[in-house]
Structures are given as C-alpha cells and as structure tokens.
Design an enzyme around this catalytic site. Structure first.
Site, PDB file in Angstrom:
ATOM      1  CB  CYS A 104      11.538   7.933  10.207  1.00 48.66           C
ATOM      2  SG  CYS A 104      12.714   6.785   9.469  1.00 48.66           S
TER       3      CYS A 104
ATOM      4  CE  LYS B 294      -2.861   3.355   1.451  1.00 48.47           C
ATOM      5  NZ  LYS B 294      -2.443   4.740   1.747  1.00 48.47           N
TER       6      LYS B 294
ATOM      7  CD  GLU C 152      10.565   3.560  10.816  1.00 46.22           C
ATOM      8  OE1 GLU C 152      10.443   4.569  11.568  1.00 46.22           O
ATOM      9  OE2 GLU C 152      10.698   3.636   9.597  1.00 46.22           O
TER      10      GLU C 152
ATOM     11  CD  GLU D  29       8.410  12.544  13.151  1.00 53.47           C
ATOM     12  OE1 GLU D  29       9.270  11.861  12.550  1.00 53.47           O
ATOM     13  OE2 GLU D  29       7.297  12.093  13.479  1.00 53.47           O
TER      14      GLU D  29
END
Length: 492
Positions: A287, A178, A253, A384
């Site tokens: 990330c 996906k 993750e 973040e």
C-alpha cells in the site's frame, strides 16, 4: 494422493462450515495450482459472529476481566505468533506468493505489535475533571467501543491484522475479523493461535467470503460499532455507505501512489536502494509502494544507471527459495492490469528501460520494470500498479518536485532522499502524506502511527492513540452535597 487442507470459519469459539455450504479454492500463485480450500461465510454466519461478539462483551469472563489480565492474554498471543512465525509465513507464502523470507520476518516482528498493545492495556485511563461546580465530582472513563468489524486485505495480513486486533483487544472490544477471499489461509491459522492463547469464546471470530454474502452484511450490520478497513478506495466508498446504516465509527487505510523525491545531493546508491525497496519490495504489492519516483534532472541518468545495474541481479522466482528477490503476484488480474497500463504508457511516449513483460514460467510472475515517463500524465504515474513497476520522472526545482509529489488524490507514504537537513525538513513538511521517510523507505513500528490523507483514507493505526480509538469516553457526574436539586427547569 495427499488431501488438500480445508479451512473452516471460526465463529464463537467453534470451527464451522458456512451456513450455505459454500467453499472456494485457494490458489498458489507460484504454481497456478489449487493447494487448499476454505469455507465461505453467508449473511447468517455474519449474524452469528456479531452476536457472539455481543455476548462476549456482556459475559463477565471478558466484560469483567481486568485490563492487566487482558494484557497478559495479548502477551500470550504475541509469544504464540513469534513461536509459529515460520509456519505462519509458510502458509502465507503458499497462499499469496509473498517471499518466505519476508512473511517469516514480518510475522516475527508483528509479535511486537501485540506486545506493545499488551503493555498499553492497563494504561487506558480516565480523568477526574476540575469541574466548575464545587458540589460535583466529575470523572471520565474509557469503555470498549463494542463489536469491531476488522476488514483485512491479503497483501500484508499479519501486519494489518495486528494494527487492528491488538488495540481492539487491549481496549476490551470484541472483533469480527474479515479475511480477504483472496489468500485467507493465514488468518485461519492465526485464529488457532487466538484460541490457544485463551481468549474467551466470541471475543474474536474469523470469517471470509465475497462482498455480497460477507463484507456487505458485516459492514452494514446494525450491531457493529466500529469498522477498521484496509483496501481500495472504490470498496471503501461502499464501506462508508454501509456504515450509514449503523453509524459505526470508521477508519480507512486505502493505499495510494506514494512519491519518492531524490535530490541532486542525495547518496545515489542509497536512493537507488530506496526506490528498489519502494517499488520491487513485496513484488510491488504494498500500500505504501513508492511508485512515483521524482528525480532531480542533473542526476537522473546516473540514478537510472545505478538502478539498472542493481536490477540486473534481481532474482525472480520461487518465493520459498531464499535466493529469490521477487516472487509471483497474487492474482492473474494484477498482471493483466499492469500490462494494460504499460501499453498506455508506451502510447503516451514512455520508455521501458527494462522489464515490461510477464516472466514465462508456471504461476503469476511479472518482471521488475522501470518506466521512464514522458510527463506527469503518464498512466503508470497515475494508477496504483500493485506490482513491480517503477516510474521515474525528472524535475528541475524543489518547488516543482513538491508540486508533482502533491499532484495526486492520494496521500499515504512519501520519501525524500537528500543530505541537506534543512531541505529534508522543509520538503517533508509540505508533502501531503501521512508518512514521510527520509533517506530510507518502507519502515514500520508499532510505536509509529500509520495512515494517510485524502483518498488514502483517514484515521491512524499503530501508535499510542490507536488504542483510544477503540474506546468511548463516558462522563459521570456525582452530586456530593446533601442539598436536594433546586429548580428542575434550569440547567445547572
């Protein structure tokens, strides 16, 4: 007028429009203009893709293929990825705004992930157990876990796909990949290579679409056996809830707020480069971005000066230009969030040493920014950023540095800059993070496990053990005696 490309879904070996005929535009972040379109999956398309995976697992063409032959298909895919690295990189840059230099080099390197798992395909072994019953021969084997839902974000597509697709195919699974509805074009280009490599129909399907019509039906589908998800914590919570519907084995993750600790004995130029790599590399859209810089107070001003000098020559511009260091951010929403966080940081007493504003040109560009934080509660140290924003905070002692580094619900990456080997071991051992880089930052390898602690997720991608996570252990007992079973009411 030149016709814009249109990408279809790849399901069961066929290229097809979505069941409900929906499509979305693909926007080029460097220009702000739509450059392509892509079909969007509906729930019926998810059903088709999962059913295709089930059929592939039952088809002798894949079910009975030797492990060595599976490895050879992965070697073929690796070669195709390497041969097409420039093309794949160009598509990814156009769709996401990442630097062409990085997308091309990363794609070329990602071929080694497929080679690594190709080599492991026929090393997946069971064992004969030294069982405590002399009339029994007992052994284990590792079978493919089943149909895998691999959910990949837009920011490092080739890398994050390889860490899922490589071990899953080596183990003999079927995969529904996906792609993010933001910048999915590279995934469909990869699907063409998977098709060319010769994998049987249905082994890999590639779809994209929004949460309601695609992601939710996929992750809660009753015939999904494993979910490998990369994304944000809020979405991950929904994925975990969805997995309660199918009890799929799940790995997450989730990124985070990684600390980089710089001690007073560090090579300051190396540390400055590490902080720049951790914050401005990939335009901060990583990330593992090392967006919490913790700096020993005696060297704080000197290090800031070196960062300012290096930042002065950073080129923000066209991601296709080899001279560019920072390209556009993928979406306008990212810039809006950064601007809000910087405003809050200023209100908290933070000082913007440079940058702090968007670059006025077509597209979604943010200037590299350095925030000198007023304290550990400064918003840019907590949120973040997913953009080129570096936040620095001084510390006085090693204990304080470790406490600050661990004062976060996340735990993916971390960095330590010091020339003291004892300190490097001591500090890295106490950092609550899945990865620790010493005197470097943002390095990857197919051999090294990748994953985090706490709200940065669980499970590991890459490395030897990852391929085993796509298998289930089956234990077989064989009675080797000629004596019939004794008392059936007593467990042996």
């Amino acid at each position: 007028m030149e016709q814009k490309p249109h990408y279809q879904l790849f399901i069961d070996g066929d290229w097809t429009e979505g069941a409900e005929g929906q499509a979305m535009a693909a926007r080029n972040p460097a220009t702000g203009a739509d450059w392509a379109s892509f079909a969007c999956a509906a729930s019926a398309d998810v059903d088709r893709a999962v059913a295709a995976g089930q059929r592939a697992l039952a088809d002798p063409a894949w079910r009975d293929m030797s492990q060595t032959a599976r490895g050879k298909l992965l070697y073929r895919l690796a070669d195709l990825v390497a041969e097409n690295a420039v093309h794949l990189g160009l598509i990814e840059t156009t769709d996401s705004g990442k630097l062409l230099a990085e997308t091309v080099s990363q794609t070329a390197y990602v071929a080694d992930y497929y080679r690594y798992y190709a080599g492991l395909a026929d090393k997946i072994e069971g064992a004969v157990l030294p069982i405590d019953k002399p009339d029994m021969h007992v052994f284990t084997r590792r079978d493919p876990i089943g149909v895998v839902a691999a959910v990949v974000p837009w920011n490092a597509q080739m890398f994050l796909t390889a860490t899922k697709l490589g071990p899953a195919l080596a183990a003999g699974c079927a995969v529904v990949l996906k792609a993010s509805e933001i910048a999915p074009a590279p995934m469909f280009e990869l699907a063409r290579l998977i098709e060319r490599a010769g994998f049987p129909r249905g082994v890999v399907s590639v779809i994209t679409g929004d949460a309601e019509n695609c992601a939710i039906p996929l992750t809660r589908h009753p015939d999904i056996d494993r979910i490998a998800f990369t994304g944000g914590p809020e979405t991950a919570r929904h994925v975990v809830r969805n997995s309660a519907e199918n009890f799929a084995v799940t790995t997450l993750e989730l990124g985070g707020k990684s600390p980089i600790l710089v001690f007073d004995d560090a090579d300051l130029d190396g540390a400055a480069n590490g902080l720049i790599a951790g914050n401005f590399g990939a335009s901060g859209q990583s990330c593992v971005a090392g967006s919490r810089g913790l700096v020993h107070r005696p060297i704080f001003d000197d290090l800031v000066r070196r960062i300012e000098e290096k930042a002065a020559v950073i080129v923000v511009g066209d991601p296709l230009d080899a001279a560019t260091h920072i390209g556009p951010l993928c979406t306008e929403a990212q810039i809006n969030r950064i601007e809000d966080s910087l405003a809050h940081a200023r209100a908290q007493g933070a000082r913007i040493r440079f940058g702090g504003a968007r670059v006025e040109r077509p597209g979604s560009y943010m200037a590299p920014t350095l925030v000198e934080c007023a304290g550990p509660e400064t918003e840019t140290l907590k949120v973040e950023m997913f953009g080129p924003v570096m936040s620095l905070l001084p510390f006085d002692t090693e204990e304080e540095a470790i406490a600050l580094a661990n004062s976060t619900p996340y735990g993916l990456g971390s960095g330590v800059f010091t020339q003291n080997l004892a300190r490097a071991h001591r500090v890295s051992e106490r950092l609550r993070a899945g990865i620790c880089w010493i005197n470097t930052y943002r390095a990857i390898s197919p051999i090294a496990p990748f994953g985090g602690f706490n709200q940065s997720g669980y499970g590991r991608e890459a490395g030897l053990e990852a391929v085993l996570d796509y298998t289930r252990t089956k234990t077989t007992w064989i009675n080797t005696s000629d004596t019939p079973m004794a008392n059936p009411f007593i467990m042996r």
